[in-house]
Design a protein around this motif. Structure first.
Motif, short mmCIF file in Angstrom:
data_model
loop_
_atom_site.label_atom_id
_atom_site.label_comp_id
_atom_site.label_asym_id
_atom_site.label_seq_id
_atom_site.Cartn_x
_atom_site.Cartn_y
_atom_site.Cartn_z
N ASP A 217 0.85 -1.19 0.00
CA ASP A 217 0.00 0.00 0.00
C ASP A 217 0.88 1.23 0.00
O ASP A 217 1.36 1.68 1.05
CB ASP A 217 -0.91 0.00 1.23
N PRO A 218 1.16 1.82 -1.18
CA PRO A 218 2.04 2.99 -1.25
C PRO A 218 1.50 4.18 -0.48
O PRO A 218 2.24 5.10 -0.16
CB PRO A 218 2.13 3.27 -2.76
N GLY A 219 0.19 4.19 -0.18
CA GLY A 219 -0.41 5.30 0.52
C GLY A 219 -0.02 5.40 1.98
O GLY A 219 -0.39 6.34 2.67
N SER B 191 -11.04 7.99 -8.18
CA SER B 191 -10.77 6.55 -8.29
C SER B 191 -9.29 6.22 -8.15
O SER B 191 -8.94 5.06 -7.96
CB SER B 191 -11.30 6.01 -9.63
N SER B 192 -8.43 7.22 -8.21
CA SER B 192 -6.99 6.99 -8.00
C SER B 192 -6.71 6.60 -6.55
O SER B 192 -5.67 6.01 -6.25
CB SER B 192 -6.19 8.24 -8.33
N ARG B 193 -7.61 6.97 -5.64
CA ARG B 193 -7.47 6.73 -4.20
C ARG B 193 -6.24 7.42 -3.63
O ARG B 193 -5.68 6.99 -2.62
CB ARG B 193 -7.42 5.22 -3.89
N ARG C 165 8.53 17.28 5.19
CA ARG C 165 8.20 17.79 6.52
C ARG C 165 6.84 17.24 6.94
O ARG C 165 5.85 17.38 6.22
CB ARG C 165 8.18 19.32 6.52
N ILE C 166 6.79 16.62 8.10
CA ILE C 166 5.54 16.07 8.64
C ILE C 166 5.25 16.74 9.98
O ILE C 166 6.11 16.78 10.86
CB ILE C 166 5.61 14.55 8.82
N GLU C 167 4.06 17.29 10.09
CA GLU C 167 3.60 17.89 11.35
C GLU C 167 2.23 17.30 11.67
O GLU C 167 1.22 17.72 11.09
CB GLU C 167 3.53 19.41 11.23
N GLY C 168 2.20 16.34 12.56
CA GLY C 168 0.95 15.68 12.90
C GLY C 168 0.38 14.92 11.72
O GLY C 168 1.01 14.00 11.18
N THR C 169 -0.81 15.31 11.27
CA THR C 169 -1.46 14.64 10.14
C THR C 169 -1.27 15.40 8.83
O THR C 169 -1.97 15.14 7.86
CB THR C 169 -2.97 14.47 10.41
N TYR D 198 4.14 19.30 -2.83
CA TYR D 198 2.92 18.53 -2.64
C TYR D 198 2.51 18.63 -1.16
O TYR D 198 3.34 18.48 -0.27
CB TYR D 198 3.13 17.07 -3.03
N PHE D 199 1.23 18.87 -0.95
CA PHE D 199 0.70 19.01 0.40
C PHE D 199 -0.30 17.88 0.65
O PHE D 199 -1.22 17.67 -0.14
CB PHE D 199 0.02 20.38 0.55
N LEU D 200 -0.11 17.15 1.74
CA LEU D 200 -0.91 15.96 2.01
C LEU D 200 -1.48 15.98 3.42
O LEU D 200 -0.97 16.70 4.31
CB LEU D 200 -0.08 14.69 1.83
N SER D 201 -2.51 15.18 3.63
CA SER D 201 -3.07 14.98 4.96
C SER D 201 -3.27 13.49 5.17
O SER D 201 -3.46 12.72 4.22
CB SER D 201 -4.39 15.74 5.13
N LYS D 202 -3.22 13.09 6.44
CA LYS D 202 -3.35 11.68 6.79
C LYS D 202 -4.74 11.39 7.30
O LYS D 202 -5.26 12.09 8.17
CB LYS D 202 -2.31 11.30 7.85
N GLN D 203 -5.35 10.36 6.74
CA GLN D 203 -6.67 9.91 7.17
C GLN D 203 -6.55 8.43 7.52
O GLN D 203 -6.32 7.61 6.64
CB GLN D 203 -7.70 10.14 6.06
N GLY D 204 -6.70 8.13 8.81
CA GLY D 204 -6.44 6.76 9.23
C GLY D 204 -4.96 6.46 9.10
O GLY D 204 -4.13 7.18 9.64
N GLN D 205 -4.64 5.44 8.35
CA GLN D 205 -3.24 5.07 8.14
C GLN D 205 -2.70 5.53 6.78
O GLN D 205 -1.52 5.33 6.49
CB GLN D 205 -3.09 3.54 8.24
N ARG D 206 -3.54 6.17 5.97
CA ARG D 206 -3.13 6.51 4.60
C ARG D 206 -3.00 8.01 4.41
O ARG D 206 -3.67 8.80 5.05
CB ARG D 206 -4.12 5.93 3.57
N TRP D 207 -2.14 8.37 3.47
CA TRP D 207 -1.91 9.77 3.11
C TRP D 207 -2.60 10.10 1.80
O TRP D 207 -2.61 9.29 0.87
CB TRP D 207 -0.41 10.04 2.98
#
Length: 212
Positions: free
Chosen positions: A42-44, A98-100, A161-165, A181-190
């Motif tokens: 799971d690359p996410g 659909s890319s998830r 750089r990771i700050e929390g989620t 790229y700006f990301l957020s974590k939901q559960g175990q995935r980004w």
């Protein structure tokens, strides 16, 4: 003084391009994506895994995605002005979902952009040329990104750089092309919230420049 929306878009893209063509700084670990989770089940599970997986997915599916055109009027139908068919736009959004790899923040920001551009089309009716706000690839926010596809196997993570989620990545594709790229974590995935500047900010920049 009235300035065409197309000119504003081109100006904004030139500014973004100039930003992206500065030399890659030497920051932290200069690591290949292939060694950062892309080949896991799971690359996410990592921010960089999500980004690389999405870029590979979009590279493989961009023709299918962009074939789902949602701007009606103009060109072939010269009796009506450009306008957005929001039912078709929803299908386009669903295809990207659909890319998830994209968050609802990203997808909602894109839909708001469609709405704002549609209002601009109503304010400044147009039948020919590129539809205002759609002179470039929406996902890549560029007209020319072949270098990114060519360099994808050797893309470099030059800052993370990771700050929390929340996570921010800076990725180098060539010696002159990079992107944030700006990301957020939901559960175990980004999930990706934004590629470069947000759609809302991009549109606001156009309007601000137009109103000068």
């Amino acid at each position: 003084m009235k300035i065409s929306f197309s000119y504003i878009v081109i100006f904004a893209l030139v500014m973004i391009s100039c930003r992206n063509k500065s030399e890659l700084p030497v920051i932290g670990n200069d690591t290949s994506f292939q060694r950062n989770g892309y080949h896991s089940n799971d690359p996410g599970l990592t921010p960089e895994g999500t980004v690389f997986h999405f870029l590979q997915w979009y590279k493989n599916n961009e023709q299918w995605i962009n074939a789902q055109y949602f701007i009606d009027g103009g060109l072939e139908d010269s009796t009506t002005f450009y306008h957005i068919d929001f039912a078709k736009a929803a299908n386009y959004i669903a295809s990207l979902r659909s890319s998830r790899c994209l968050s609802e923040i990203y997808l909602q920001d894109m839909m708001v952009y469609f709405s704002l551009c549609n209002k601009l089309m109503q304010k400044y009716p147009q039948k020919d040329g590129p539809a205002p706000g759609f002179e470039f690839d929406l996902v890549m926010k560029s007209q020319d990104y072949q270098d990114i596809w060519d360099s994808l196997p050797n893309a470099k993570l030059i800052n993370k750089r990771i700050e929390g989620t929340k996570a921010t990545l800076e990725i180098g594709f060539t010696s002159f092309a990079k992107e944030s790229y700006f990301l957020s974590k939901q559960g175990q995935r980004w999930f990706i919230d934004s590629i470069g500047t947000s759609f809302q900010h991009l549109f606001n920049s156009y309007v601000s420049y137009k109103d000068r």
